[in-house]
Design a protein around this motif. Sequence first.
Motif, PDB file in Angstrom:
ATOM      1  N   ILE A   1       0.872  -1.173   0.000  1.00 44.79           N
ATOM      2  CA  ILE A   1       0.000   0.000   0.000  1.00 44.79           C
ATOM      3  C   ILE A   1       0.906   1.219   0.000  1.00 44.79           C
ATOM      4  CG2 ILE A   1      -1.718   1.348   1.241  1.00 44.79           C
ATOM      5  CD1 ILE A   1      -2.888  -1.190   2.334  1.00 44.79           C
ATOM      6  N   ILE A   2       0.629   2.153  -0.913  1.00 45.10           N
ATOM      7  CA  ILE A   2       1.497   3.302  -1.112  1.00 45.10           C
ATOM      8  C   ILE A   2       0.712   4.590  -0.869  1.00 45.10           C
ATOM      9  CG2 ILE A   2       3.009   4.506  -2.739  1.00 45.10           C
ATOM     10  CD1 ILE A   2       3.133   1.779  -4.289  1.00 45.10           C
ATOM     11  N   PHE A   3       1.292   5.463  -0.055  1.00 43.85           N
ATOM     12  CA  PHE A   3       0.723   6.781   0.191  1.00 43.85           C
ATOM     13  C   PHE A   3       1.630   7.820  -0.474  1.00 43.85           C
ATOM     14  CE2 PHE A   3      -0.433   4.004   3.684  1.00 43.85           C
ATOM     15  CZ  PHE A   3      -1.782   4.254   3.881  1.00 43.85           C
TER      16      PHE A   3
ATOM     17  N   HIS B   1      -2.246   6.248  -8.099  1.00 41.67           N
ATOM     18  CA  HIS B   1      -3.079   7.198  -7.378  1.00 41.67           C
ATOM     19  C   HIS B   1      -2.352   7.628  -6.114  1.00 41.67           C
ATOM     20  CE1 HIS B   1      -6.646   8.857  -5.333  1.00 41.67           C
ATOM     21  NE2 HIS B   1      -7.152   8.952  -6.541  1.00 41.67           N
ATOM     22  N   LYS B   2      -2.783   8.727  -5.508  1.00 37.88           N
ATOM     23  CA  LYS B   2      -2.133   9.176  -4.268  1.00 37.88           C
ATOM     24  C   LYS B   2      -2.241   8.122  -3.173  1.00 37.88           C
ATOM     25  CE  LYS B   2      -3.965  12.503  -1.955  1.00 37.88           C
ATOM     26  NZ  LYS B   2      -4.533  13.815  -1.551  1.00 37.88           N
ATOM     27  N   LEU B   3      -3.310   7.321  -3.198  1.00 33.71           N
ATOM     28  CA  LEU B   3      -3.431   6.130  -2.344  1.00 33.71           C
ATOM     29  C   LEU B   3      -3.528   4.930  -3.277  1.00 33.71           C
ATOM     30  CD1 LEU B   3      -3.929   4.539   0.266  1.00 33.71           C
ATOM     31  CD2 LEU B   3      -6.345   5.183   0.112  1.00 33.71           C
ATOM     32  N   THR B   4      -2.492   4.126  -3.327  1.00 34.49           N
ATOM     33  CA  THR B   4      -2.398   3.032  -4.296  1.00 34.49           C
ATOM     34  C   THR B   4      -2.220   1.694  -3.595  1.00 34.49           C
ATOM     35  OG1 THR B   4      -1.508   4.368  -6.110  1.00 34.49           O
ATOM     36  CG2 THR B   4      -0.957   2.038  -6.129  1.00 34.49           C
ATOM     37  N   ILE B   5      -2.943   0.706  -4.087  1.00 40.83           N
ATOM     38  CA  ILE B   5      -2.713  -0.685  -3.690  1.00 40.83           C
ATOM     39  C   ILE B   5      -1.993  -1.350  -4.851  1.00 40.83           C
ATOM     40  CG2 ILE B   5      -3.752  -2.867  -3.005  1.00 40.83           C
ATOM     41  CD1 ILE B   5      -6.139  -1.207  -1.964  1.00 40.83           C
ATOM     42  N   SER B   6      -0.795  -1.807  -4.597  1.00 41.78           N
ATOM     43  CA  SER B   6       0.048  -2.404  -5.628  1.00 41.78           C
ATOM     44  C   SER B   6       0.130  -3.902  -5.381  1.00 41.78           C
ATOM     45  CB  SER B   6       1.443  -1.780  -5.580  1.00 41.78           C
ATOM     46  OG  SER B   6       2.272  -2.284  -6.599  1.00 41.78           O
ATOM     47  N   GLY B   7      -0.410  -4.682  -6.325  1.00 38.03           N
ATOM     48  CA  GLY B   7      -0.465  -6.126  -6.138  1.00 38.03           C
ATOM     49  C   GLY B   7       0.810  -6.829  -6.570  1.00 38.03           C
ATOM     50  N   GLN B   8       0.757  -8.148  -6.536  1.00 42.35           N
ATOM     51  CA  GLN B   8       1.877  -8.943  -7.033  1.00 42.35           C
ATOM     52  C   GLN B   8       2.059  -8.698  -8.528  1.00 42.35           C
ATOM     53  OE1 GLN B   8       3.946 -10.770  -5.363  1.00 42.35           O
ATOM     54  NE2 GLN B   8       2.950 -11.551  -3.532  1.00 42.35           N
TER      55      GLN B   8
ATOM     56  N   GLY C   1      -6.691   3.051  -3.858  1.00 43.67           N
ATOM     57  CA  GLY C   1      -7.213   2.554  -2.600  1.00 43.67           C
ATOM     58  C   GLY C   1      -8.624   3.031  -2.317  1.00 43.67           C
ATOM     59  N   TYR C   2      -9.001   4.145  -2.918  1.00 43.34           N
ATOM     60  CA  TYR C   2     -10.347   4.666  -2.722  1.00 43.34           C
ATOM     61  C   TYR C   2     -11.396   3.825  -3.438  1.00 43.34           C
ATOM     62  CZ  TYR C   2      -7.896   8.734  -0.866  1.00 43.34           C
ATOM     63  OH  TYR C   2      -7.068   9.557  -0.119  1.00 43.34           O
ATOM     64  N   ASP C   3     -10.972   3.077  -4.438  1.00 44.08           N
ATOM     65  CA  ASP C   3     -11.925   2.286  -5.220  1.00 44.08           C
ATOM     66  C   ASP C   3     -12.469   1.089  -4.446  1.00 44.08           C
ATOM     67  OD1 ASP C   3     -11.663   4.000  -7.331  1.00 44.08           O
ATOM     68  OD2 ASP C   3     -10.347   2.703  -8.515  1.00 44.08           O
TER      69      ASP C   3
ATOM     70  N   ASN D   1      -9.540   4.904   4.099  1.00 42.10           N
ATOM     71  CA  ASN D   1      -9.672   6.274   3.608  1.00 42.10           C
ATOM     72  C   ASN D   1      -9.373   7.283   4.715  1.00 42.10           C
ATOM     73  OD1 ASN D   1     -10.486   5.065   1.249  1.00 42.10           O
ATOM     74  ND2 ASN D   1     -12.638   5.657   1.418  1.00 42.10           N
ATOM     75  N   GLU D   2      -9.857   6.991   5.916  1.00 39.18           N
ATOM     76  CA  GLU D   2      -9.594   7.882   7.044  1.00 39.18           C
ATOM     77  C   GLU D   2      -8.107   7.904   7.385  1.00 39.18           C
ATOM     78  OE1 GLU D   2     -12.168   6.236   9.984  1.00 39.18           O
ATOM     79  OE2 GLU D   2     -13.947   7.324   9.259  1.00 39.18           O
ATOM     80  N   LEU D   3      -7.460   6.735   7.302  1.00 37.73           N
ATOM     81  CA  LEU D   3      -6.014   6.675   7.522  1.00 37.73           C
ATOM     82  C   LEU D   3      -5.285   7.532   6.502  1.00 37.73           C
ATOM     83  CD1 LEU D   3      -3.410   5.493   8.790  1.00 37.73           C
ATOM     84  CD2 LEU D   3      -3.652   3.580   7.177  1.00 37.73           C
ATOM     85  N   ALA D   4      -5.664   7.421   5.240  1.00 39.76           N
ATOM     86  CA  ALA D   4      -5.014   8.205   4.188  1.00 39.76           C
ATOM     87  C   ALA D   4      -5.141   9.700   4.463  1.00 39.76           C
ATOM     88  CB  ALA D   4      -5.613   7.854   2.833  1.00 39.76           C
ATOM     89  N   THR D   5      -6.306  10.139   4.906  1.00 39.47           N
ATOM     90  CA  THR D   5      -6.506  11.555   5.225  1.00 39.47           C
ATOM     91  C   THR D   5      -5.543  12.001   6.312  1.00 39.47           C
ATOM     92  OG1 THR D   5      -8.849  11.480   4.612  1.00 39.47           O
ATOM     93  CG2 THR D   5      -8.160  13.267   6.073  1.00 39.47           C
ATOM     94  N   ARG D   6      -5.371  11.182   7.333  1.00 40.27           N
ATOM     95  CA  ARG D   6      -4.439  11.517   8.420  1.00 40.27           C
ATOM     96  C   ARG D   6      -2.998  11.572   7.910  1.00 40.27           C
ATOM     97  NH1 ARG D   6      -5.339   8.307  13.905  1.00 40.27           N
ATOM     98  NH2 ARG D   6      -4.387  10.206  14.705  1.00 40.27           N
ATOM     99  N   ILE D   7      -2.648  10.650   7.030  1.00 42.02           N
ATOM    100  CA  ILE D   7      -1.291  10.629   6.467  1.00 42.02           C
ATOM    101  C   ILE D   7      -1.023  11.892   5.661  1.00 42.02           C
ATOM    102  CG2 ILE D   7       0.269   9.440   4.860  1.00 42.02           C
ATOM    103  CD1 ILE D   7      -0.211   7.899   7.452  1.00 42.02           C
TER     104      ILE D   7
END
Length: 214
Positions: free
Chosen positions: A43-45, A61-68, A111-113, A120-126
């Motif tokens: 997970i990338i912020f 994306h600014k919040l990205t989930i990067s898979g295998q 990650g928002y998808d 999402n709340e964690l991302a806002t705090r980050i």
Amino acid sequence: MIQEKFKFYKPCKLLQPYIRYYWVFKSNRPLDAFTYPIGCPQIIFHKQTPLYIPELNVTQHKLTISGQVNFSSHLYADGNTEMIVVVFQPHAMSMFLNIPTSLFYNREVSGYDIENKSLNELATRIFDCENNSICISYIEKWLVSQIADNLADTTYRIKRIDAAIQRIYITPQISVNELSSIACLSKKQFERLFHSFVGINPKEYTRIVRFQKA
């Protein structure tokens, strides 16, 4: 003045079976890097400009989930980079997101998808926090909270897949039949569970490990 900082953080003891490490990268110069599969979802912020991956023709994306991934790739940035990355153990990401890791195979997903309110709340705090060490503490608190909710339902399956992965690290040439025996599952059950948790089939994963050892 050109500045570049790269820092690794070790997860707390409770999270070490599930999180390999965190890393933070900051740079004000253009980035052009070539990367190889590491066998771990992330997970990338992105606190500044996200990365562009030409092989996928996608900008993270600014919040990205990067898979295998099963291919090498380039990473590009325009010179304004600040990112915090959570690197999961190969089999662990799905227990924090409640989504099979296989859905992110060879993909960079916003990650928002996935509509995970707590993420999402964690991302806002980050994104609102300037101190990256504090950001890591926010991430750890979120991860621990997810363990409390999900660990009871996944522990026995996680342990079976983890046992197989540990054997792959020792003997990358091992067969799927041997791995399924280690996991105490039929070959079909093992392949299905491995694909769901790790996000890639066992044969592909052993090829990644063999490449890393080479």
